[in-house]
Design an enzyme around this catalytic site. Structure first.
Site, PDB file in Angstrom:
ATOM      1  N   ALA A  12      38.600  56.513  42.759  1.00 39.83           N
ATOM      2  CA  ALA A  12      39.302  57.929  42.245  1.00 39.83           C
ATOM      3  C   ALA A  12      38.397  58.394  41.785  1.00 39.83           C
ATOM      4  O   ALA A  12      37.916  59.788  41.615  1.00 39.83           O
ATOM      5  CB  ALA A  12      40.897  58.067  42.111  1.00 39.83           C
ATOM      6  N   GLU A  31      35.301  52.839  31.316  1.00 31.71           N
ATOM      7  CA  GLU A  31      35.815  51.819  32.302  1.00 31.71           C
ATOM      8  C   GLU A  31      35.968  50.160  31.834  1.00 31.71           C
ATOM      9  O   GLU A  31      35.144  49.672  31.095  1.00 31.71           O
ATOM     10  CB  GLU A  31      34.953  51.835  33.455  1.00 31.71           C
ATOM     11  CG  GLU A  31      34.835  50.359  34.249  1.00 31.71           C
ATOM     12  CD  GLU A  31      35.701  49.788  35.080  1.00 31.71           C
ATOM     13  OE1 GLU A  31      36.737  50.972  36.089  1.00 31.71           O
ATOM     14  OE2 GLU A  31      36.479  49.418  34.614  1.00 31.71           O
ATOM     15  N   TYR A 210      39.342  43.763  60.704  1.00 32.43           N
ATOM     16  CA  TYR A 210      38.203  44.376  60.830  1.00 32.43           C
ATOM     17  C   TYR A 210      37.023  44.053  60.802  1.00 32.43           C
ATOM     18  O   TYR A 210      37.033  43.888  59.153  1.00 32.43           O
ATOM     19  CB  TYR A 210      38.326  46.176  60.796  1.00 32.43           C
ATOM     20  CG  TYR A 210      38.656  46.198  59.069  1.00 32.43           C
ATOM     21  CD1 TYR A 210      37.680  46.676  58.134  1.00 32.43           C
ATOM     22  CD2 TYR A 210      40.329  46.666  58.889  1.00 32.43           C
ATOM     23  CE1 TYR A 210      38.228  46.396  56.985  1.00 32.43           C
ATOM     24  CE2 TYR A 210      41.054  46.460  57.361  1.00 32.43           C
ATOM     25  CZ  TYR A 210      39.801  46.505  56.687  1.00 32.43           C
ATOM     26  OH  TYR A 210      40.277  47.560  55.306  1.00 32.43           O
ATOM     27  N   ASP A 288      45.511  55.325  42.286  1.00 27.91           N
ATOM     28  CA  ASP A 288      46.381  54.321  42.502  1.00 27.91           C
ATOM     29  C   ASP A 288      47.746  54.881  41.225  1.00 27.91           C
ATOM     30  O   ASP A 288      48.904  54.899  41.251  1.00 27.91           O
ATOM     31  CB  ASP A 288      46.365  53.333  42.828  1.00 27.91           C
ATOM     32  CG  ASP A 288      45.976  52.974  43.824  1.00 27.91           C
ATOM     33  OD1 ASP A 288      45.941  53.483  44.681  1.00 27.91           O
ATOM     34  OD2 ASP A 288      45.792  51.653  44.013  1.00 27.91           O
TER      35      ASP A 288
HETATM   36  C1  LIG Z   1      45.484  44.597  50.640  1.00 26.01           C
HETATM   37  C2  LIG Z   1      45.334  46.585  50.521  1.00 26.01           C
HETATM   38  C3  LIG Z   1      44.532  46.819  51.785  1.00 26.01           C
HETATM   39  C4  LIG Z   1      44.121  47.944  51.103  1.00 26.01           C
HETATM   40  N1  LIG Z   1      43.267  48.681  52.092  1.00 26.01           N
HETATM   41  C5  LIG Z   1      43.136  50.106  52.132  1.00 26.01           C
HETATM   42  C6  LIG Z   1      42.734  51.113  53.005  1.00 26.01           C
HETATM   43  O1  LIG Z   1      41.869  50.193  54.168  1.00 26.01           O
HETATM   44  N2  LIG Z   1      42.742  52.030  53.307  1.00 26.01           N
HETATM   45  C7  LIG Z   1      42.738  52.742  51.886  1.00 26.01           C
HETATM   46  O2  LIG Z   1      41.996  54.084  52.224  1.00 26.01           O
HETATM   47  N3  LIG Z   1      43.567  52.471  50.894  1.00 26.01           N
HETATM   48  C8  LIG Z   1      43.416  50.804  50.644  1.00 26.01           C
HETATM   49  N4  LIG Z   1      44.205  50.403  50.323  1.00 26.01           N
HETATM   50  C9  LIG Z   1      44.648  50.614  48.562  1.00 26.01           C
HETATM   51  C10 LIG Z   1      43.621  50.923  47.762  1.00 26.01           C
HETATM   52  O3  LIG Z   1      42.389  49.936  47.617  1.00 26.01           O
HETATM   53  C11 LIG Z   1      43.830  51.786  46.561  1.00 26.01           C
HETATM   54  O4  LIG Z   1      43.902  52.747  47.287  1.00 26.01           O
HETATM   55  C12 LIG Z   1      42.646  52.520  45.847  1.00 26.01           C
HETATM   56  O5  LIG Z   1      41.141  51.288  45.408  1.00 26.01           O
HETATM   57  C13 LIG Z   1      42.859  53.037  45.057  1.00 26.01           C
HETATM   58  O6  LIG Z   1      41.580  53.458  43.881  1.00 26.01           O
HETATM   59  P1  LIG Z   1      41.860  53.983  41.646  1.00 26.01           P
HETATM   60  O7  LIG Z   1      40.311  54.425  41.928  1.00 26.01           O
HETATM   61  O8  LIG Z   1      42.915  54.841  42.533  1.00 26.01           O
HETATM   62  O9  LIG Z   1      41.899  52.647  41.648  1.00 26.01           O
HETATM   63  P2  LIG Z   1      40.979  51.188  41.326  1.00 26.01           P
HETATM   64  O10 LIG Z   1      39.929  50.904  42.380  1.00 26.01           O
HETATM   65  O11 LIG Z   1      41.786  50.535  41.420  1.00 26.01           O
HETATM   66  O12 LIG Z   1      40.368  51.637  40.200  1.00 26.01           O
HETATM   67  C14 LIG Z   1      41.096  51.677  39.380  1.00 26.01           C
HETATM   68  C15 LIG Z   1      39.831  51.421  38.139  1.00 26.01           C
HETATM   69  O13 LIG Z   1      40.551  51.060  36.561  1.00 26.01           O
HETATM   70  C16 LIG Z   1      39.747  50.250  35.964  1.00 26.01           C
HETATM   71  N5  LIG Z   1      41.001  50.505  34.775  1.00 26.01           N
HETATM   72  C17 LIG Z   1      41.860  50.100  35.323  1.00 26.01           C
HETATM   73  N6  LIG Z   1      42.998  50.233  33.351  1.00 26.01           N
HETATM   74  C18 LIG Z   1      41.724  50.502  32.825  1.00 26.01           C
HETATM   75  C19 LIG Z   1      42.093  50.694  31.437  1.00 26.01           C
HETATM   76  N7  LIG Z   1      43.714  50.893  30.795  1.00 26.01           N
HETATM   77  N8  LIG Z   1      41.229  51.244  31.158  1.00 26.01           N
HETATM   78  C20 LIG Z   1      40.257  51.265  31.424  1.00 26.01           C
HETATM   79  N9  LIG Z   1      39.615  51.478  33.316  1.00 26.01           N
HETATM   80  C21 LIG Z   1      40.545  50.654  33.370  1.00 26.01           C
HETATM   81  C22 LIG Z   1      39.856  49.368  36.760  1.00 26.01           C
HETATM   82  O14 LIG Z   1      39.147  47.747  36.348  1.00 26.01           O
HETATM   83  C23 LIG Z   1      39.041  49.982  38.077  1.00 26.01           C
HETATM   84  O15 LIG Z   1      37.546  50.214  38.280  1.00 26.01           O
HETATM   85  C24 LIG Z   1      44.868  48.565  49.952  1.00 26.01           C
HETATM   86  C25 LIG Z   1      44.505  48.219  48.791  1.00 26.01           C
HETATM   87  C26 LIG Z   1      45.475  46.449  49.160  1.00 26.01           C
HETATM   88  C27 LIG Z   1      46.049  45.577  48.274  1.00 26.01           C
END
Ligand SMILES: Cc1cc2nc3c(=O)[nH]c(=O)nc-3n(C[C@H](O)[C@H](O)[C@H](O)COP(=O)(O)OP(=O)(O)OC[C@H]3O[C@@H](n4cnc5c(N)ncnc54)[C@H](O)[C@@H]3O)c2cc1C
Length: 389
Positions: A12, A31, A210, A288
């Site tokens: 995201a 990060e 997959y 998320d």
């Molecule tokens: C088993 C499983 C299977 C999945 N399969 C799919 C799929 O097939 N397709 C799909 O669309 N989604 C899938 N998802 C969901 C997907 O992985 C997440 O929705 C997605 O990664 C969310 O992205 P994000 O950037 O919001 O969070 P994240 O990818 O979790 O990134 C958050 C980032 O913030 C950093 N961070 C956290 N806290 C702090 C802080 N306090 N200060 C600084 N940095 C911080 C972390 O280190 C990380 O780099 C799956 C999830 C799971 C658990």
């Protein structure tokens, strides 16, 4: 918009940073991790996300690293019989103008990182809280340092520190854990002949596989009910032996996948109600952090990418003030994200029906629901073209 700080360089945060930069807005991304490794396993990317990633400039990168599966098949746990099939491949691309792809999260992450100039991401910076004032917000880091910005976007994932300033996190353990692994494709070559996303549904648990990484690896995920396991982290280690024991008696194809696993992670699946508010006046959430959900529609990352594009557009393509733009962003996203959240929660039951009388009814419903044309509301959505004013 001249001063945006993003917390979290996940999918995201990096998508938001790339979209804002391409609209001419300088951004910095804080990060917590020091270095990025091959974190995570497979991610399914549906046309609602791939069309946005193509526009950001990742068409060639995705073609080189992703796999384009021909279908999603739901099969029975014991005899491998197909319950439901969603045609993908050319049919999907023809209908929605963008492909359905499966990627290794690390490949997508690296591709997004490549869209940003060096120095945009500031590693080893764990944000602990964000406070707002009339003109902007202050980020507070674990080491005692601070930063200020006119807008802070919390893209810090499921355990978001930024969200804590807006809502209380109330996770409920779902009773399920998921094991995830990457299996060398050479150990299951039969799955590469006609690459597909396959879900095997059984009583109380299901497994998914997959290919990713240009067909070199097969991403494997398998839920296992658990009474006590509570760790919600991608890096928590699981045991291949426990996984094999939990899938004793399943179809030989599932067993072959499990036999091919060297190391496996184990993640406790927690359910959360939709977060009531995503935004303050100068702080908002994406991905998320905004909408933690069970992973049973494989849309978490897809929705995160949509969020990032819509938020960037609300900030750069309207003449709204920042607080108004944040409200518009949330308004535009809410209904859709809540629908996906509800579906994910529903699938926690649907996927795990036992072999009794309800199974035939479940199978008939899935067969009708999963046809490609039924996915138009999900795959046909174009966040870059949605009217936002
Ligand atoms: C088993 C499983 C299977 C999945 N399969 C799919 C799929 O097939 N397709 C799909 O669309 N989604 C899938 N998802 C969901 C997907 O992985 C997440 O929705 C997605 O990664 C969310 O992205 P994000 O950037 O919001 O969070 P994240 O990818 O979790 O990134 C958050 C980032 O913030 C950093 N961070 C956290 N806290 C702090 C802080 N306090 N200060 C600084 N940095 C911080 C972390 O280190 C990380 O780099 C799956 C999830 C799971 C658990």
């Amino acid at each position: 918009m001249d001063d945006v700080a993003i917390v979290g360089a996940g999918l995201a945060g990096l998508t938001l940073a790339a979209a804002l930069r391409q609209a001419g807005v300088p951004v910095r991304v804080w990060e917590q991790t020091r270095t990025f490794g091959t974190v995570g396993a497979g991610i399914q990317l549906a046309p609602n996300a791939t069309r946005l990633l193509h526009r950001l400039g990742l068409r060639d990168r995705l073609r080189d690293t992703a796999v384009r599966p021909s279908a999603i098949e739901m099969r029975r746990w014991d005899d491998d019989a197909v319950i439901a099939r969603t045609e993908l491949g050319t049919a999907c691309e023809r209908q929605f103008g963008a492909p359905y792809l499966t990627v290794h999260r690390a490949d997508l992450h690296e591709a997004l990182l490549g869209l940003l100039p060096p120095g945009t991401v500031r590693p080893a910076s764990r944000c602990v809280s964000v406070t707002e004032n009339d003109h902007g917000a202050t980020l507070h880091f674990e080491d005692g340092t601070t930063d200020t910005a006119t807008l802070v976007a919390g893209a810090d994932g499921i355990h978001s520190a930024v969200r804590e300033g807006l809502a209380t996190d109330r996770p409920r353990f779902s009773g399920q854990t998921i094991h995830r692994a990457l299996v060398p494709a050479g150990r299951v070559p039969e799955l590469l002949v006609d690459p597909k996303v396959v879900l095997w549904l059984g009583p109380d648990q299901h497994a998914v596989s997959y290919p990713v990484a240009d067909g070199r690896l097969v991403s494997f995920g398998a839920t296992v009910p658990a009474a006590t396991w509570r760790t919600e982290s991608w890096t928590a280690a699981g045991s291949p032996g426990d996984l094999a024991a939990a899938y004793d008696g399943w179809h030989p194809q599932v067993r072959r996948l499990i036999d091919g696993v060297d190391t496996v992670s184990r993640w406790a699946l927690h359910d959360r109600d939709p977060v009531p508010h995503w935004s303050g006046r100068h702080v908002t959430l994406v991905g998320d952090a905004a909408h933690p959900m069970l992973p049973f529609v494989a849309q978490g990352a897809n929705q995160a990418i949509e969020d990032a594009i819509i938020l960037a557009r609300c900030l750069t393509e309207t003449d709204l003030s920042i607080p108004e733009a944040l409200q518009r962003y949330e308004q535009l996203r809410r209904e859709r994200v809540d629908r996906v959240h509800g579906l994910s929660r529903g699938n926690a039951t649907t996927f795990h029906v036992d072999d009794g009388a309800g199974r035939r009814e479940r199978d008939d419903t899935l067969a009708a629901e999963r046809r490609l044309q039924e996915q138009a509301w999900l795959y046909g959505y174009d966040a870059a073209e949605l009217p936002i004013r």
